[in-house]
Design an enzyme around this catalytic site. Structure first.
Site, mmCIF file in Angstrom:
data_model
loop_
_atom_site.group_PDB
_atom_site.id
_atom_site.type_symbol
_atom_site.label_atom_id
_atom_site.label_comp_id
_atom_site.label_asym_id
_atom_site.label_seq_id
_atom_site.Cartn_x
_atom_site.Cartn_y
_atom_site.Cartn_z
ATOM 1 N N MET A 1 11.613 7.331 -5.078
ATOM 2 C CA MET A 1 10.293 7.288 -4.451
ATOM 3 C C MET A 1 10.263 6.163 -3.423
ATOM 4 S SD MET A 1 7.811 9.167 -6.258
ATOM 5 C CE MET A 1 7.945 10.227 -7.704
ATOM 6 N N ARG B 1 8.097 5.487 2.591
ATOM 7 C CA ARG B 1 8.571 6.057 3.855
ATOM 8 C C ARG B 1 8.926 7.544 3.725
ATOM 9 N NH1 ARG B 1 10.824 0.700 4.160
ATOM 10 N NH2 ARG B 1 10.111 -0.399 6.034
ATOM 11 N N GLY C 1 6.211 5.140 -8.014
ATOM 12 C CA GLY C 1 6.969 3.922 -8.297
ATOM 13 C C GLY C 1 6.040 2.740 -8.533
ATOM 14 N N HIS C 2 5.060 2.590 -7.610
ATOM 15 C CA HIS C 2 4.084 1.509 -7.798
ATOM 16 C C HIS C 2 3.278 1.706 -9.086
ATOM 17 C CE1 HIS C 2 4.415 1.768 -3.256
ATOM 18 N NE2 HIS C 2 4.712 0.495 -3.458
ATOM 19 N N LEU D 1 0.692 3.719 -1.933
ATOM 20 C CA LEU D 1 1.123 3.706 -3.327
ATOM 21 C C LEU D 1 1.682 5.066 -3.751
ATOM 22 C CD1 LEU D 1 -1.857 1.693 -4.901
ATOM 23 C CD2 LEU D 1 0.314 0.846 -3.962
ATOM 24 N N GLY E 1 0.821 -1.197 0.000
ATOM 25 C CA GLY E 1 0.000 0.000 0.000
ATOM 26 C C GLY E 1 0.858 1.252 0.000
ATOM 27 N N GLN F 1 13.187 -1.705 -9.200
ATOM 28 C CA GLN F 1 14.643 -1.780 -9.084
ATOM 29 C C GLN F 1 15.141 -1.152 -7.785
ATOM 30 O OE1 GLN F 1 16.962 -3.205 -11.245
ATOM 31 N NE2 GLN F 1 18.233 -2.764 -9.468
#
Lengths: 360, 360
Positions: free
Chosen positions: A229, A232, A61-62, A58, A56, A193
């Site tokens: 990204m 956190r 990147g996601h 998000l 989650g 990555q």
């Protein structure tokens, strides 16, 4: 087809926002059997499933991974599960951001985007948001190194780099991914990555256990200045956000050394460590209300398959430069300062890496 | 369809008989991709696959599982793989019987039998006989407790009973079964009740990792006098074969106690231990050329799901009585005596169990 999820946990540990019976453009599954039924039908219909496992929170990147999955599959499954077994007993499981409503909104926007694109673009058709009890149906999930349970261990890969300071992390990742892979039975699964050791461990997991899913690695998505990204990052605030860029700058300095022809470990790492030390000295010279301090956990120059540290880069193989720094809590904040979620008091571990591509 | 296996190992460790290109009534796979192709086609054709994993040395126990699989599935896959990671460093990996030709002959006979039965009976359509390198494609398979590799651990179940004296055994079993399950993607997999702890560990593996295969347990197949069939029995010879029945007799004595109304651990175990001690005394009174000695490893009275030892049987749950004895090598053989494979010099570990069914 629109369908509501069957049940939602009210556990305070997993504070999904209260959800009424809403219509989504995808099905939301809290349990496995109905998802399996859908998956089986897709297989019989010769559809393809791309799977993006997430915890989650998000971010771009996601979304970038989901976009890639939608270009390569007819259906995209996204899982949202904050996996307790990959957080050590003293780590940030309880403070890990949980943002169900905004996550779902982002996924709905993506489906709108995919519909506008049309053509061969796939769509998000399923969200798997299981409870911890679904994912750990027998014994309670243990975060103890010697804790009991059903686990997958991948050694020695899991002991290196991140694993050195987070001994249960990759056991937790490999275990939950094995479960998720078995549940979703995707044609392809997508990982970023940015978590480079995770990509190496997952590829090994898939190879050694003959998981029938191709692993696709998406490029690290970065802010305009280069900061990777991360879910956190919301805890950083402006001051630590600016200083946290040190990790990217240090790795870029190492990359420049490689690109200028250097192959010796010492020369590559000196370039990175030089940046990390200089920025820290600059910060230490400032007053507590102006500075952001950090601790470098490691900067590693490693083989791309084994993650063994390398003394001299073999240019035909390339290497991975990676690092982790802990942004410590702010010592003093200023009135009105943007200190981030948690008021600057949450230590934030940042990781990043660059791939040194093989060269002739 | 008739097809030959693509390649056969000549490794002395895995002495499959030299195989020329013969026609079987099933396909023989030494590698995974072509088997996966066949499996996928069966799924699209709405066929069902029953899977019987074995280490070869097929006996009536295995054949019984295959017969059951053929009544419940259109296609039966049998694997033959002596899995190195479930043998401890001092255990009998090198002496474990390898009998490829007779195994294949038995499977051909079964297919003849299934063809005669006709109707809904399935048939053996694939044999998977992989090399160790196929099953352990990255690191060499380790049998060390602290050895590196990609492993599945199921604790605390794996530490109990057999696991107490064989610390890597169930790690090896769970690991290889996970691989095989992922490769075969069977609708059902069949295991014998004789290896009761294995059945409990495998059921837990399937539950915790969401393996999409139903586990079916077939009854223990016994010789006329009650000795449980085992691939290791060929090492017994006549004398140890006769005395080895002690394990079954001891467990039957315990069962009689349960059936007569006893529930207390001490009363149940006293019945079993009484038999084991009496038979051992009788043997010890004989001369070294007449007797067969053994060591009792354990006799356990355990909960059917957790394998925790029970003090008093809950009659609504029942219990498992199980035991292991080591038949030690013969001290002296007599001229012309049938001492079994290995001339009576191979110690033979025998295990057996009985299920105490719940009762009103």
């Amino acid at each position: 087809m629109f369908r509501c999820a069957r049940a939602f946990s009210t556990s305070p540990l997993f504070k999904y926002a209260a959800m009424t019976c809403r219509q989504y453009s995808f099905q939301v599954f809290r349990d496995v059997p109905p998802l399996r039924q859908m998956r089986r039908q897709l297989l019989l219909d010769r559809k393809t499933v791309g799977f993006v496992p997430t915890m989650g929170a998000l971010h771009e990147g996601h979304l970038s991974l989901i976009r890639q999955a939608a270009t390569e599959n007819t259906d995209v499954f996204v899982s949202i599960f904050v996996n307790p077994t990959q957080f050590g007993v003293n780590e940030d499981l309880s403070s890990y951001p949980r943002t169900w409503d905004s996550d779902v909104a982002k996924l709905e926007e993506l489906n709108d985007e995919f519909a506008r694109l049309g053509g061969d673009t796939g769509r998000i058709s399923a969200i798997l948001a299981p409870t911890p009890k679904v994912m750990y149906p027998t014994l309670p999930p243990s975060s103890e190194v010697d804790g009991d349970g059903s686990f997958v261990t991948i050694t020695p890969l899991s002991r290196k780099l991140e694993g050195a300071s987070r001994p249960v992390f990759f056991r937790g990742v490999a275990t939950v991914c094995m479960k998720l892979f078995n549940i979703v039975q995707a044609d392809r699964a997508y990982f970023g990555q940015k978590d480079v050791q995770q990509t190496v461990v997952i590829k090994r997991l898939v190879q050694d256990f003959y998981i029938n899913t191709d692993i696709v690695i998406g490029d690290t998505v970065r802010e305009h200045d280069g900061l990777a990204m991360s879910s956190r990052n919301v805890y950083l605030g402006a001051r630590r956000r600016a200083v946290g860029l040190v990790i990217y700058d240090a790795l870029k300095a190492a990359e420049n050394a490689y690109n200028s022809g250097k192959l010796a470990r010492s020369e590559i790492l000196d370039a990175a460590n030089g940046v990390a030390s200089r920025v820290l000295s600059e910060q230490q010279a400032l007053s507590p209300s102006e500075r952001a301090l950090y601790e470098v956990d490691y900067i590693s120059l490693a083989d791309p398959d084994t993650l063994d540290e390398v003394e001299t880069i073999d240019p035909s193989k390339g290497a991975i430069i990676s690092g982790a720094v802990k942004m410590v809590p702010l010592e003093e904040s200023k009135p009105g300062e943007d200190c981030g979620l948690g008021d600057g008091k949450v230590p934030v571990r940042l990781i990043d890496n660059l791939i040194f591509k093989p060269r002739p």
